[in-house]
Scaffold this active site. Sequence first.
Site, PDB file in Angstrom:
ATOM      1  N   ASP A  48      93.931   4.239 -34.303  1.00 57.48           N
ATOM      2  CA  ASP A  48      92.491   4.443 -34.404  1.00 57.48           C
ATOM      3  C   ASP A  48      92.041   4.108 -35.823  1.00 57.48           C
ATOM      4  O   ASP A  48      92.787   4.331 -36.783  1.00 57.48           O
ATOM      5  CB  ASP A  48      92.161   5.907 -34.073  1.00 57.48           C
ATOM      6  CG  ASP A  48      90.692   6.094 -33.773  1.00 57.48           C
ATOM      7  OD1 ASP A  48      89.924   6.330 -34.721  1.00 57.48           O
ATOM      8  OD2 ASP A  48      90.310   5.993 -32.592  1.00 57.48           O
ATOM      9  N   SER A  74      75.301  -6.931 -32.432  1.00 49.49           N
ATOM     10  CA  SER A  74      74.659  -6.949 -31.119  1.00 49.49           C
ATOM     11  C   SER A  74      73.180  -7.234 -31.248  1.00 49.49           C
ATOM     12  O   SER A  74      72.543  -6.849 -32.236  1.00 49.49           O
ATOM     13  CB  SER A  74      74.862  -5.576 -30.461  1.00 49.49           C
ATOM     14  OG  SER A  74      73.993  -5.407 -29.377  1.00 49.49           O
ATOM     15  N   TYR A 126      73.764   3.388 -29.437  1.00 48.07           N
ATOM     16  CA  TYR A 126      74.702   2.271 -29.587  1.00 48.07           C
ATOM     17  C   TYR A 126      74.107   1.200 -30.506  1.00 48.07           C
ATOM     18  O   TYR A 126      74.741   0.754 -31.464  1.00 48.07           O
ATOM     19  CB  TYR A 126      75.042   1.655 -28.225  1.00 48.07           C
ATOM     20  CG  TYR A 126      75.686   0.294 -28.339  1.00 48.07           C
ATOM     21  CD1 TYR A 126      77.001   0.164 -28.804  1.00 48.07           C
ATOM     22  CD2 TYR A 126      74.987  -0.865 -28.020  1.00 48.07           C
ATOM     23  CE1 TYR A 126      77.579  -1.083 -28.947  1.00 48.07           C
ATOM     24  CE2 TYR A 126      75.569  -2.114 -28.153  1.00 48.07           C
ATOM     25  CZ  TYR A 126      76.861  -2.221 -28.620  1.00 48.07           C
ATOM     26  OH  TYR A 126      77.436  -3.464 -28.769  1.00 48.07           O
ATOM     27  N   LYS A 153      75.192  -0.191 -34.550  1.00 47.05           N
ATOM     28  CA  LYS A 153      75.363  -1.579 -35.015  1.00 47.05           C
ATOM     29  C   LYS A 153      74.417  -1.870 -36.178  1.00 47.05           C
ATOM     30  O   LYS A 153      74.784  -2.550 -37.147  1.00 47.05           O
ATOM     31  CB  LYS A 153      75.117  -2.562 -33.870  1.00 47.05           C
ATOM     32  CG  LYS A 153      76.143  -2.477 -32.731  1.00 47.05           C
ATOM     33  CD  LYS A 153      77.530  -2.907 -33.181  1.00 47.05           C
ATOM     34  CE  LYS A 153      78.509  -3.010 -32.031  1.00 47.05           C
ATOM     35  NZ  LYS A 153      79.859  -3.413 -32.438  1.00 47.05           N
ATOM     36  N   ARG A 211      65.873   2.248 -16.441  1.00 46.54           N
ATOM     37  CA  ARG A 211      66.926   2.987 -17.150  1.00 46.54           C
ATOM     38  C   ARG A 211      66.486   3.209 -18.600  1.00 46.54           C
ATOM     39  O   ARG A 211      65.961   2.305 -19.243  1.00 46.54           O
ATOM     40  CB  ARG A 211      68.218   2.167 -17.105  1.00 46.54           C
ATOM     41  CG  ARG A 211      69.422   2.821 -17.715  1.00 46.54           C
ATOM     42  CD  ARG A 211      70.683   2.032 -17.408  1.00 46.54           C
ATOM     43  NE  ARG A 211      70.606   0.652 -17.874  1.00 46.54           N
ATOM     44  CZ  ARG A 211      71.601  -0.223 -17.766  1.00 46.54           C
ATOM     45  NH1 ARG A 211      72.729   0.139 -17.193  1.00 46.54           N
ATOM     46  NH2 ARG A 211      71.466  -1.450 -18.213  1.00 46.54           N
TER      47      ARG A 211
END
Length: 353
Positions: A65, A131, A157, A161, A303
């Site tokens: 990790d 992203s 998320y 980034k 969503r």
Amino acid sequence: MVAEVLVTGGAGFVGSHTVLVLLQNGFKVVVLDNLVNAVSEGPKPEALVRVEKLTKKSVEFHEADLSDSKALDDIFSSHNFECVIHFAALKAVGESCQLPLAYYRNNVAGTLSLLEAMKKHKVHRLVFSSSATVYGDPQYLPLDETHPTGQGCTNPYGRTKFFIEEMLVDLCKAEQQWQVVSLRYFNPVGAHPSGQIGEDPLGIPNNLMPYVSQVAIGKRSELQIFGDDYDTVDGTGVRDYIHIMDLADGHVSALERLLGSDPLQGFNAINLGTGKGNSVLEVVAAFEKASNKKLKYKIVARRAGDVATSFADPKLAKELLGWTAKKDILDMCKDAWNWQVQNPNGFRSSDKN
């Protein structure tokens, strides 16, 4: 001399395809992955076992990790890396809304740990897997690299980034020796043409293409389409889908530019996309054509965290990296279906979903 590259998250979807293209281009590859998003039924993740078979080359693998600073120190101490390609991240938009702290710890703190190890061992070249979510809700289209980032990011998320990019910008300003390419990519889909490696989500897929694939092969009864009342061609969300092999080529192009005679300096954000959007229903139609199957779907509520339309302006990638996407949506669907048919249980030897 053969350049040695560390690839974090190299057992995942984008990572494994990029490792394959790196090996085909003569690079020596070391992969670090904690296997949270990968399948391993032996000492090495199945995706990498297959990459080795396809390329007839070996990959050194470390299960670790990024938070494990001793493991990082050991890996860097025993190699002479020219560059790091950093994929390792949790990546489900919906899940990030439910588990924000896990995403910040894994993605942001993990990257900080990696950068500290790189600095300690004097490795200053980085290709970062960013992203298009950093752009948030698009203020204009197509999205180019000058579009504001971080404003109205619609999910944790995307914010992870964005925060990592800000960290990299600050690092490059403070320490001139850093050379960073942050690849902002849109929606990676498809699979290697061999059908030997592809996208293998654990549990229920968060992304459209693997879900469509699983409906087509009969693993799931129907596709849920989140909203048909967006201001788009048919009311469903529009995204810039990019073939995974085009995306992998983009990473190698970025790496070669950093290692070349005229390397990019400082922080460089570059879009990887086709420059064209496809709606969910257009993807469904293309997949039906590729698979010769009729797909059952149901329209449900929008969503949280989704935007109506997002597609790239990919001109800078061509200008700086000499890269353009070559494959279209039908290619993507054909290769995704080929992978699904050959691997109904993904990388697992039996269905443990």
